[in-house]
Design a protein around this motif. Sequence first.
Motif, PDB file in Angstrom:
ATOM      1  N   ARG A   1     -28.341  -9.981  26.837  1.00 28.17           N
ATOM      2  CA  ARG A   1     -28.269 -11.435  26.918  1.00 28.17           C
ATOM      3  C   ARG A   1     -29.181 -12.110  25.889  1.00 28.17           C
TER       4      ARG A   1
ATOM      5  N   LEU B   1     -27.723 -14.800  23.333  1.00 25.72           N
ATOM      6  CA  LEU B   1     -28.129 -16.197  23.451  1.00 25.72           C
ATOM      7  C   LEU B   1     -28.881 -16.688  22.222  1.00 25.72           C
TER       8      LEU B   1
ATOM      9  N   TRP C   1     -27.572 -19.382  20.128  1.00 24.36           N
ATOM     10  CA  TRP C   1     -27.399 -20.727  20.649  1.00 24.36           C
ATOM     11  C   TRP C   1     -28.710 -21.450  20.935  1.00 24.36           C
TER      12      TRP C   1
ATOM     13  N   LEU D   1     -27.940 -25.598  27.345  1.00 22.09           N
ATOM     14  CA  LEU D   1     -27.406 -24.307  27.780  1.00 22.09           C
ATOM     15  C   LEU D   1     -26.011 -24.471  28.363  1.00 22.09           C
TER      16      LEU D   1
ATOM     17  N   CYS E   1     -19.005 -16.692  26.098  1.00 22.89           N
ATOM     18  CA  CYS E   1     -19.982 -15.900  26.854  1.00 22.89           C
ATOM     19  C   CYS E   1     -19.321 -14.660  27.463  1.00 22.89           C
TER      20      CYS E   1
ATOM     21  N   HIS F   1     -28.280 -19.985  33.415  1.00 22.41           N
ATOM     22  CA  HIS F   1     -29.457 -19.140  33.262  1.00 22.41           C
ATOM     23  C   HIS F   1     -29.558 -18.140  34.414  1.00 22.41           C
TER      24      HIS F   1
ATOM     25  N   LEU G   1     -33.872 -13.657  31.398  1.00 22.71           N
ATOM     26  CA  LEU G   1     -32.454 -13.974  31.237  1.00 22.71           C
ATOM     27  C   LEU G   1     -31.522 -12.895  31.782  1.00 22.71           C
TER      28      LEU G   1
ATOM     29  N   LEU H   1     -28.261 -14.272  33.277  1.00 19.83           N
ATOM     30  CA  LEU H   1     -27.481 -15.257  32.526  1.00 19.83           C
ATOM     31  C   LEU H   1     -26.006 -14.883  32.521  1.00 19.83           C
TER      32      LEU H   1
END
Length: 240
Positions: A52, A56, A59, A102, A110, A167, A188, A191
Amino acid sequence: MHLPGGILDLFGDDAVWSDDHEGRSGVTLRVTNPDGRFFVKQGPAAVAEHARLRWLKRWLPVPDVVAFEGDALVTGDVGWASLERAKAPVRAARMGEVLRRLHLIPVEECPFDERLDVKLARVTARVAAGLVDTGDFDPDHAGMTAEQVLDRLQAERPAAEDLVVTHGDFTPGNVLAPPAGEPVLIDLGALGVADRHVDLAIALRELTGPGEREEFLAAYGLQPLDEGRLSYYRLLDELQ
């Protein structure tokens, strides 16, 4: 922890190991050596978090992955305190801002599924294995058994999910904030794509200071809330 040799070699014999730190869930150790400070986590949560973190980073700001071997993850210490230490109006607004960012990540981008089917299957297994600490329940759930909570979750399951990238444990302790600049998200391992109320329920449970709820929601930009889903996902969190 029984760390792989490559991880131990990374720090050397003079490293100082400590479990005295904030804002990190599970079994996490802080390591200090002449090259800096790092965090080490091991186990299934570390494996999940590694994947993750790598995803992530495209982003939002996250800690750097320094090493990953077997089921052991090493991340760099960002060097900032969490929002647990920030003044109430400031932390609420900053949490709302970062959560909005987020939740605006496209769901189709995702690869991690945390929808309700996945979460309920996970907590069902935890209840069956006797892994739930009922003594840690919130006051309004105190006295319930894990089985009673699970029965309620199954009976009161929402008919639909408002899906975003969540999250999974969105507390002030899991947001590291510099004096200026963008906050960094940590912890995370949960997530994934789920109902936005997963994060909203946990954040609002924590933000109880004067005006914090209003500051958080103004920064996040969602009105009105689904109070039923907030209660449901806060109850779900008792079993996780």
